[in-house]
Design a protein around this motif. Structure first.
Motif, short mmCIF file in Angstrom:
data_model
loop_
_atom_site.label_atom_id
_atom_site.label_comp_id
_atom_site.label_asym_id
_atom_site.label_seq_id
_atom_site.Cartn_x
_atom_site.Cartn_y
_atom_site.Cartn_z
N ALA A 181 0.81 -1.22 0.00
CA ALA A 181 0.00 0.00 0.00
C ALA A 181 0.85 1.27 0.00
O ALA A 181 0.68 2.14 -0.86
CB ALA A 181 -0.96 -0.01 1.20
N ASP A 292 -3.22 -4.37 5.18
CA ASP A 292 -2.51 -3.65 4.12
C ASP A 292 -3.17 -3.86 2.76
O ASP A 292 -3.22 -2.95 1.94
CB ASP A 292 -1.05 -4.10 4.07
N THR A 295 -6.03 -1.53 2.52
CA THR A 295 -5.54 -0.18 2.28
C THR A 295 -5.10 -0.03 0.82
O THR A 295 -5.38 1.01 0.18
CB THR A 295 -4.36 0.16 3.21
#
Length: 309
Positions: A181, A292, A295
């Motif tokens: 990310a 993650d 995200t």
């Protein structure tokens, strides 16, 4: 002198070597003879390395550049702009000129440095299920003797993550290399979205023809037919590694046809013993990567549902 106009920035163990091989078959594409020169990752430098294989890639660049034609190498670390541009001196009239340094994903400064060099550059990212990526990375290290065969993958990942001294060529970064990310976001901050192509490794495996057609179009070159079943830099754990090393040294690949060499590699492949179970994969995913991944989806507007299982 020609200068690069596209960059394959990673991730490692996500198909970059295969993509470079495929692109290299186009007469309209020129790839740096050093696949990974790492010039723009100014925070990744030889003086910080502790791993022996990384140190061996810190070549004498002046000596290297005296050769004609330039020798093909997988990785090096070039820090001088004049030397870096010399890597592209043999380019002719190719429309797409580039390189593929996987450290550019992990590097905190590569995106900004590339943007300063060429704001119009095209950026290509290959992203792979982070647990599968880490597992492939670990297998490569086991095969190279950098990890003990008797230590389970999950333990190796945990141990590497918990190291006090970490960094590129200082630890293996099994987890950190798959936390995409923030890495992707850095490129979005310096390049418009239309100059960035994100390729899922899983799509490259399932539908390589579609992926390569889209990639050729993204680079503005005519699609060409390539052998898409040929895979490069595959992680294998080999039985009798000393025998294989001896066979390579004796030049076996120049004596026997490719089919025989491929059969030999399959017979010596011991990777099936190192099976990644669904339960272990799910546990590692929840512990290290799931948040993650979510995200990442909001950062790039692409769904990665197949990675969440």
């Amino acid at each position: 002198m020609s200068k690069p106009n596209f960059f394959i920035v990673g991730a490692p163990k996500a198909g970059t070597t295969s993509i470079v091989s495929y692109l290299g078959e186009s007469p309209e594409v020129y790839i740096s003879p050093i696949k990974e020169p790492h010039f723009f990752s100014s925070d990744i430098r030889c003086s910080n390395f502790t791993q022996a294989d990384c140190k061996s890639a810190c070549i004498d660049i002046d000596r290297y550049l005296k050769k004609v034609p330039l020798q093909h190498l997988h990785i090096a670390f070039v820090k001088d702009i004049a030397n870096y541009l010399e890597l592209f001196r043999e380019a002719q009239a190719e429309l797409a000129i580039g390189e593929a340094s996987t450290g550019y994903m992990y590097s905190e400064f590569a995106a900004q440095n590339i943007a300063k060099f060429s704001q119009s550059a095209k950026i290509i990212m290959l992203l792979r299920d982070p647990v599968d990526r880490a597992y492939s990375h670990w297998k490569m290290n086991v095969a190279a003797g950098k990890e003990p065969k008797n230590k389970p993958f999950s333990q190796a990942l945990e141990d590497d993550f918990n190291k006090k001294t970490k960094g590129y060529c200082r630890s293996h970064l099994y987890v950190e290399s798959g936390l995409y990310a923030a890495q992707v976001k850095r490129y979005f901050e310096f390049f418009p979205r239309e100059q960035i192509l994100i390729i899922k490794y899983e799509n490259l495996v399932r539908a390589p023809e579609i992926v390569m057609t889209n990639l050729f179009n993204f680079l503005g070159v005519k699609p060409v037919e390539v052998d898409l079943h040929r895979r490069e830099n595959v992680s294998r754990i080999i039985r009798f590694p000393k025998f294989l090393a001896f066979a390579k040294k004796m030049g076996v690949k120049y004596v026997f046809p490719n089919k025989v060499i491929s059969l030999l590699k399959r017979l010596l492949d011991d990777s099936r013993k190192y099976f990644l179970s669904t339960s272990v994969k799910s546990e590692l995913n929840k512990k290290f990567f799931l948040k993650d991944i979510e995200t990442l989806e909001s950062v790039c507007g692409i769904k990665f549902d197949e990675w969440k299982g």
